[in-house]
Design a protein around this motif. Structure first.
Motif, PDB file in Angstrom:
ATOM      1  N   GLY A 180       1.527  16.196 -11.903  1.00  0.00           N
ATOM      2  CA  GLY A 180       0.196  16.492 -12.396  1.00  0.00           C
ATOM      3  C   GLY A 180       0.203  17.584 -13.434  1.00  0.00           C
ATOM      4  N   PRO A 181      -0.981  18.153 -13.738  1.00  0.00           N
ATOM      5  CA  PRO A 181      -1.104  19.217 -14.751  1.00  0.00           C
ATOM      6  C   PRO A 181      -0.277  20.455 -14.435  1.00  0.00           C
ATOM      7  CG  PRO A 181      -3.264  18.339 -14.149  1.00  0.00           C
ATOM      8  CD  PRO A 181      -2.285  17.757 -13.194  1.00  0.00           C
ATOM      9  N   THR A 182       0.004  20.686 -13.146  1.00  0.00           N
ATOM     10  CA  THR A 182       0.772  21.879 -12.765  1.00  0.00           C
ATOM     11  C   THR A 182       2.271  21.679 -12.927  1.00  0.00           C
ATOM     12  OG1 THR A 182       0.894  21.156 -10.452  1.00  0.00           O
ATOM     13  CG2 THR A 182      -0.995  22.521 -11.083  1.00  0.00           C
ATOM     14  N   GLY A 183       2.692  20.456 -13.272  1.00  0.00           N
ATOM     15  CA  GLY A 183       4.124  20.175 -13.401  1.00  0.00           C
ATOM     16  C   GLY A 183       4.781  19.814 -12.087  1.00  0.00           C
ATOM     17  N   LYS A 184       4.011  19.779 -10.999  1.00  0.00           N
ATOM     18  CA  LYS A 184       4.537  19.421  -9.688  1.00  0.00           C
ATOM     19  C   LYS A 184       4.006  18.063  -9.263  1.00  0.00           C
ATOM     20  CE  LYS A 184       4.773  24.243  -8.130  1.00  0.00           C
ATOM     21  NZ  LYS A 184       4.326  25.224  -7.103  1.00  0.00           N
ATOM     22  N   PRO A 185       4.717  17.386  -8.353  1.00  0.00           N
ATOM     23  CA  PRO A 185       4.197  16.098  -7.867  1.00  0.00           C
ATOM     24  C   PRO A 185       2.816  16.252  -7.261  1.00  0.00           C
ATOM     25  CG  PRO A 185       6.468  16.407  -7.166  1.00  0.00           C
ATOM     26  CD  PRO A 185       6.020  17.706  -7.760  1.00  0.00           C
ATOM     27  N   ARG A 186       2.011  15.201  -7.384  1.00  0.00           N
ATOM     28  CA  ARG A 186       0.650  15.228  -6.845  1.00  0.00           C
ATOM     29  C   ARG A 186       0.656  15.435  -5.326  1.00  0.00           C
ATOM     30  NH1 ARG A 186      -3.401  10.043  -7.640  1.00  0.00           N
ATOM     31  NH2 ARG A 186      -4.499  10.178  -5.648  1.00  0.00           N
ATOM     32  N   GLY A 187       1.653  14.850  -4.641  1.00  0.00           N
ATOM     33  CA  GLY A 187       1.744  14.989  -3.188  1.00  0.00           C
ATOM     34  C   GLY A 187       2.978  14.297  -2.666  1.00  0.00           C
ATOM     35  N   GLU A 188       2.985  14.012  -1.366  1.00  0.00           N
ATOM     36  CA  GLU A 188       4.135  13.371  -0.727  1.00  0.00           C
ATOM     37  C   GLU A 188       3.653  12.289   0.225  1.00  0.00           C
ATOM     38  OE1 GLU A 188       7.414  16.807  -0.034  1.00  0.00           O
ATOM     39  OE2 GLU A 188       5.504  17.125   1.000  1.00  0.00           O
ATOM     40  N   LEU A 189       4.401  11.189   0.262  1.00  0.00           N
ATOM     41  CA  LEU A 189       4.094  10.125   1.208  1.00  0.00           C
ATOM     42  C   LEU A 189       4.453  10.576   2.625  1.00  0.00           C
ATOM     43  CD1 LEU A 189       3.061   7.201   1.436  1.00  0.00           C
ATOM     44  CD2 LEU A 189       5.440   6.449   1.280  1.00  0.00           C
ATOM     45  N   ALA A 190       5.537  11.315   2.756  1.00  0.00           N
ATOM     46  CA  ALA A 190       5.947  11.920   4.026  1.00  0.00           C
ATOM     47  C   ALA A 190       6.159  13.411   3.781  1.00  0.00           C
ATOM     48  CB  ALA A 190       7.220  11.278   4.551  1.00  0.00           C
ATOM     49  N   SER A 191       5.765  14.223   4.741  1.00  0.00           N
ATOM     50  CA  SER A 191       5.828  15.666   4.557  1.00  0.00           C
ATOM     51  C   SER A 191       7.271  16.144   4.423  1.00  0.00           C
ATOM     52  CB  SER A 191       5.161  16.356   5.747  1.00  0.00           C
ATOM     53  OG  SER A 191       5.047  17.731   5.539  1.00  0.00           O
ATOM     54  N   GLY A 192       7.575  16.922   3.375  1.00  0.00           N
ATOM     55  CA  GLY A 192       8.916  17.430   3.117  1.00  0.00           C
ATOM     56  C   GLY A 192       9.183  18.747   3.830  1.00  0.00           C
ATOM     57  N   PRO A 193      10.428  19.228   3.785  1.00  0.00           N
ATOM     58  CA  PRO A 193      10.807  20.469   4.492  1.00  0.00           C
ATOM     59  C   PRO A 193       9.977  21.677   4.079  1.00  0.00           C
ATOM     60  CG  PRO A 193      12.749  19.292   3.712  1.00  0.00           C
ATOM     61  CD  PRO A 193      11.574  18.611   3.100  1.00  0.00           C
ATOM     62  N   ASN A 194       9.618  21.768   2.799  1.00  0.00           N
ATOM     63  CA  ASN A 194       8.885  22.946   2.319  1.00  0.00           C
ATOM     64  C   ASN A 194       7.452  23.023   2.851  1.00  0.00           C
ATOM     65  OD1 ASN A 194      11.116  23.771   0.851  1.00  0.00           O
ATOM     66  ND2 ASN A 194      10.460  22.700  -1.013  1.00  0.00           N
ATOM     67  N   ALA A 195       6.964  21.894   3.323  1.00  0.00           N
ATOM     68  CA  ALA A 195       5.562  21.855   3.775  1.00  0.00           C
ATOM     69  C   ALA A 195       5.429  21.927   5.291  1.00  0.00           C
ATOM     70  CB  ALA A 195       4.889  20.586   3.262  1.00  0.00           C
ATOM     71  N   GLN A 196       6.547  21.984   6.005  1.00  0.00           N
ATOM     72  CA  GLN A 196       6.471  21.803   7.454  1.00  0.00           C
ATOM     73  C   GLN A 196       5.830  22.984   8.179  1.00  0.00           C
ATOM     74  OE1 GLN A 196      10.407  20.594   8.652  1.00  0.00           O
ATOM     75  NE2 GLN A 196      10.195  18.575   7.705  1.00  0.00           N
ATOM     76  N   TRP A 197       6.092  24.211   7.738  1.00  0.00           N
ATOM     77  CA  TRP A 197       5.433  25.361   8.363  1.00  0.00           C
ATOM     78  C   TRP A 197       3.916  25.291   8.172  1.00  0.00           C
ATOM     79  CZ3 TRP A 197       6.534  29.713  11.268  1.00  0.00           C
ATOM     80  CH2 TRP A 197       7.884  29.885  11.635  1.00  0.00           C
ATOM     81  N   ALA A 198       3.508  24.995   6.933  1.00  0.00           N
ATOM     82  CA  ALA A 198       2.072  24.912   6.649  1.00  0.00           C
ATOM     83  C   ALA A 198       1.430  23.803   7.467  1.00  0.00           C
ATOM     84  CB  ALA A 198       1.848  24.673   5.161  1.00  0.00           C
ATOM     85  N   LEU A 250       1.833   9.275  -5.744  1.00  0.00           N
ATOM     86  CA  LEU A 250       1.888  10.667  -5.295  1.00  0.00           C
ATOM     87  C   LEU A 250       3.084  11.414  -5.885  1.00  0.00           C
ATOM     88  CD1 LEU A 250       0.933  10.131  -1.535  1.00  0.00           C
ATOM     89  CD2 LEU A 250      -0.446  11.320  -3.245  1.00  0.00           C
ATOM     90  N   ALA A 251       4.121  10.695  -6.241  1.00  0.00           N
ATOM     91  CA  ALA A 251       5.309  11.335  -6.818  1.00  0.00           C
ATOM     92  C   ALA A 251       5.115  11.722  -8.286  1.00  0.00           C
ATOM     93  CB  ALA A 251       6.514  10.407  -6.684  1.00  0.00           C
ATOM     94  N   GLN A 252       4.060  11.205  -8.902  1.00  0.00           N
ATOM     95  CA  GLN A 252       3.817  11.525 -10.313  1.00  0.00           C
ATOM     96  C   GLN A 252       3.432  12.996 -10.460  1.00  0.00           C
ATOM     97  OE1 GLN A 252       0.800   8.775 -11.569  1.00  0.00           O
ATOM     98  NE2 GLN A 252       2.148   6.990 -11.508  1.00  0.00           N
ATOM     99  N   ILE A 307       0.840  -1.209   0.000  1.00  0.00           N
ATOM    100  CA  ILE A 307       0.000   0.000   0.000  1.00  0.00           C
ATOM    101  C   ILE A 307       0.874   1.257   0.000  1.00  0.00           C
ATOM    102  CG2 ILE A 307      -1.612   1.369   1.405  1.00  0.00           C
ATOM    103  CD1 ILE A 307      -2.826  -1.355   2.295  1.00  0.00           C
ATOM    104  N   PHE A 308       1.853   1.318   0.896  1.00  0.00           N
ATOM    105  CA  PHE A 308       2.710   2.506   0.979  1.00  0.00           C
ATOM    106  C   PHE A 308       3.583   2.658  -0.267  1.00  0.00           C
ATOM    107  CE2 PHE A 308       2.277   1.972   5.766  1.00  0.00           C
ATOM    108  CZ  PHE A 308       1.371   3.027   5.883  1.00  0.00           C
ATOM    109  N   HIS A 309       4.044   1.532  -0.820  1.00  0.00           N
ATOM    110  CA  HIS A 309       4.861   1.603  -2.039  1.00  0.00           C
ATOM    111  C   HIS A 309       4.043   2.189  -3.191  1.00  0.00           C
ATOM    112  CE1 HIS A 309       7.784   0.506  -5.099  1.00  0.00           C
ATOM    113  NE2 HIS A 309       6.811  -0.071  -5.788  1.00  0.00           N
ATOM    114  N   ALA A 310       2.823   1.690  -3.372  1.00  0.00           N
ATOM    115  CA  ALA A 310       1.969   2.191  -4.460  1.00  0.00           C
ATOM    116  C   ALA A 310       1.595   3.646  -4.234  1.00  0.00           C
ATOM    117  CB  ALA A 310       0.703   1.330  -4.561  1.00  0.00           C
ATOM    118  N   ALA A 311       1.311   4.015  -2.979  1.00  0.00           N
ATOM    119  CA  ALA A 311       0.937   5.396  -2.684  1.00  0.00           C
ATOM    120  C   ALA A 311       2.099   6.344  -2.956  1.00  0.00           C
ATOM    121  CB  ALA A 311       0.492   5.524  -1.231  1.00  0.00           C
ATOM    122  N   GLY A 312       3.305   5.961  -2.519  1.00  0.00           N
ATOM    123  CA  GLY A 312       4.474   6.811  -2.760  1.00  0.00           C
ATOM    124  C   GLY A 312       4.750   7.007  -4.230  1.00  0.00           C
ATOM    125  N   LYS A 313       4.620   5.945  -4.992  1.00  0.00           N
ATOM    126  CA  LYS A 313       4.868   6.013  -6.442  1.00  0.00           C
ATOM    127  C   LYS A 313       3.830   6.897  -7.124  1.00  0.00           C
ATOM    128  CE  LYS A 313       5.573   2.961 -10.441  1.00  0.00           C
ATOM    129  NZ  LYS A 313       5.589   1.548 -10.896  1.00  0.00           N
TER     130      LYS A 313
END
Length: 554
Positions: free
Chosen positions: A248-266, A244-246, A236-242
């Motif tokens: 999307g239309p905005t040219g950015k990854p759909r999301g993250e399996l674990a929250s990255g440094p840029n998202a920590q304040w938010a 979410l890393a794809q 489940i986690f392997h498929a989710a990580g793969k």
């Protein structure tokens, strides 16, 4: 509970007859319970706001636990938290830490609120603010904020029911006549309105036992059964990580399996801000004040974290929906109902849908009662009819509870669902601005009433304008609840930034107004009021007969 959300679209195909039958059986059962609740612990003199709007202030530890759980963990929580994780990954987990943070916070102030409310017969937070600061204007500001924040929250409970009905194929599809399509929701609304009008807070208190029991059952089964079918959590986690890393239309990854440094304040500010806001909502306070003693509140703050454990398991369903390849038809809000429909046998899918549907009815009932209490006490009695009798308050509150639900239903049926979602996200920003007056007032009388009102206004204006300026790929305005924090440059939760501005303005103006010797208003409370418990002497003589002395029903 607040959560990021996406546009609601048309649901899937074909009626699931077995699931629908099970759903209807449970719905009928709780409907009967809702009407029978009118006779449960009923006092001899029941035509007053304490009896209808607070259940006679008679609920013990377990009833309060189920009521608060049913109040805070709603159908929208059930649908939207895993939907956020299905859409964007780790950012949706903010709901888990904030429900852990909130209970130590409320342990410090809710028992004090219960005690002073018990002593003076306060039904709402605005009652307390008026009594503490001697200001009807500040009280009105708190009341209107509560009403404003509650309305879209009720609407989203109906959205949750609608999501379940869509997955079951009820309503005839997008191309059906509008009446046929919306008839199931209209029926659910009518039933909800009828038993809330009849039974008041006792109805959701009784139904909450069924609602929470079903939700615990469904999540316990889901967290074991679905991973087995999907090959285990590793897969489940392997498929989710793969996925979410794809990009999307905005040219950015759909999301993250674990929250990255840029998202920590938010992430951190959203979790902290949401924790501060949760028990400012009128429905949270209504459930709290229905308790029979301050020790009931203290005990509940120690056992309510069990719901946070449940919420953590619930959130994982978002990753399971990714692994299962759940088809949401462009509507992430359908991810979990559709996952249940795909993975469970039809009969158990019906049980799961009933859990979500009943999970909408309980909080919607409490929210409408809380809104009715606010209007009746802090608008009708304070400004329209000061001499209103307890019986007149009772009648007005029952009528207003119907009007509130009609407004929420109209919202859902006539407007884009994203509008309700946007206003609900704004609701969290708005309701936090009442915290200085409420929580500050429970511990100190130092704040000046005019300073509190000015701080509230600054927080409301800044929060609304900042949220208006947030865009998303699908919306020009109100596209989210996070923006750049002035002076820091990091992205953070708008509500928390507005709250900080609110407090700064309040503190500075309090110094100024005290220096100018501006009139401070009369405080009708005493220090002993904040630690009073059941049976203590000193209850004011103007309480309704049902609340003088011991709570009604005992």
């Amino acid at each position: 509970m607040n959560s990021p959300a996406t546009t609601l679209a048309a649901g899937p195909q074909g009626v699931n007859g077995v699931a629908l039958t099970v759903f209807i059986v449970f719905f009928l059962a709780v409907t009967v319970m809702g009407f029978l609740a009118a006779r449960w612990r009923r006092a001899e003199q029941s035509a007053n706001l304490d009896e209808w709007g607070l259940g006679g202030r008679s609920f013990g530890t377990w009833i309060t636990w189920f009521l608060l759980g049913g109040d805070l963990y709603t159908a929208y929580t059930f649908v939207a938290v895993p939907a956020a994780i299905y859409t964007a990954g780790a950012s949706g987990f903010f709901a888990v830490p904030y429900t852990i943070l909130v209970y130590p916070l409320i342990f410090t102030f809710l028992p004090r609120l219960w005690s002073v409310s018990h002593r003076h017969g306060y039904v709402t937070t605005s009652d307390f603010v008026r009594g503490r600061f001697g200001s009807k204007g500040l009280s009105l500001a708190v009341a209107l904020t509560g009403l404003l924040a509650t309305m879209p929250y009720i609407a989203l409970q109906l959205v949750g029911i609608q999501a379940v009905l869509d997955v079951m194929g009820v309503g005839g599809g997008e191309h059906a006549n509008w009446f046929v399509k919306d008839l199931p929701l209209l029926i659910a609304f009518a039933v909800l309105a009828a038993y809330t009008y009849s039974s008041g807070l006792r109805a959701p208190a009784l139904i909450a036992f069924v609602k929470d029991g079903l939700i615990y059952l469904v999540i316990a089964v889901a967290i074991i059964y679905i991973p087995i079918k999907l090959g285990g959590f590793g897969e489940i986690f392997h498929a989710a990580g793969k996925t979410l890393a794809q990009h999307g239309p905005t040219g950015k990854p759909r999301g993250e399996l674990a929250s990255g440094p840029n998202a920590q304040w938010a992430y951190a500010t959203l979790a902290l801000g949401s924790a501060l806001a949760l028990f400012m909502y009128p429905h949270s306070i209504t459930a709290t004040l229905s308790s029979r003693s301050r020790n009931v509140i203290r005990r509940n703050t120690t056992i309510l974290p069990l719901y946070s454990l449940m919420l953590g398991f619930l959130a994982l369903l978002g990753f399971m929906a990714i692994k299962a390849g759940t088809d949401t038809h462009g509507n992430a809000q359908l991810a979990i109902p559709q996952l249940f429909a795909d993975m469970f046998p039809s009969w158990f899918a019906g049980v799961a849908f009933a859990a979500i549907g009943i999970g909408a009815l309980v909080p919607a009932a409490i929210m409408s009662i809380a809104a009715a209490n606010l209007f009746t006490r802090n608008v009708y009695k304070d400004f329209i009819r000061p001499a209103a009798t307890p019986e007149q308050e009772h009648k007005v509150a029952k009528l207003v509870s119907l009007l509130v639900k009609v407004g929420a239903l109209a919202f859902v049926l006539t407007m884009d669902k994203t509008v309700a979602i946007n206003f609900q996200l704004l609701g969290g920003i708005w309701i936090m601005q009442t915290m200085p007056a409420l929580v500050g007032g429970l511990f100190t009388r130092w704040f000046h009433r005019w300073a509190l009102l000015a701080g509230w206004a600054v927080g409301m204006v800044y929060g609304t304008l900042a949220a208006y300026g947030v865009a998303s790929p699908t919306q020009k305005h109100f596209g989210g609840s996070s923006a750049e924090i002035p002076g820091i440059g990091q992205i953070g939760y708008i509500g928390l930034t507005a709250f900080v501005l609110n407090v700064v303005v309040t503190v500075v103006l309090t110094f100024v107004l005290k220096a100018l010797k501006a009139p401070e208003g009369v405080d009708e409370t005493t220090p002993g009021d904040y630690t009073a418990d059941l049976g203590d002497k000193g209850v004011t003589p103007d309480l309704p007969p049902a609340t003088a002395g011991a709570p009604a029903g005992h």
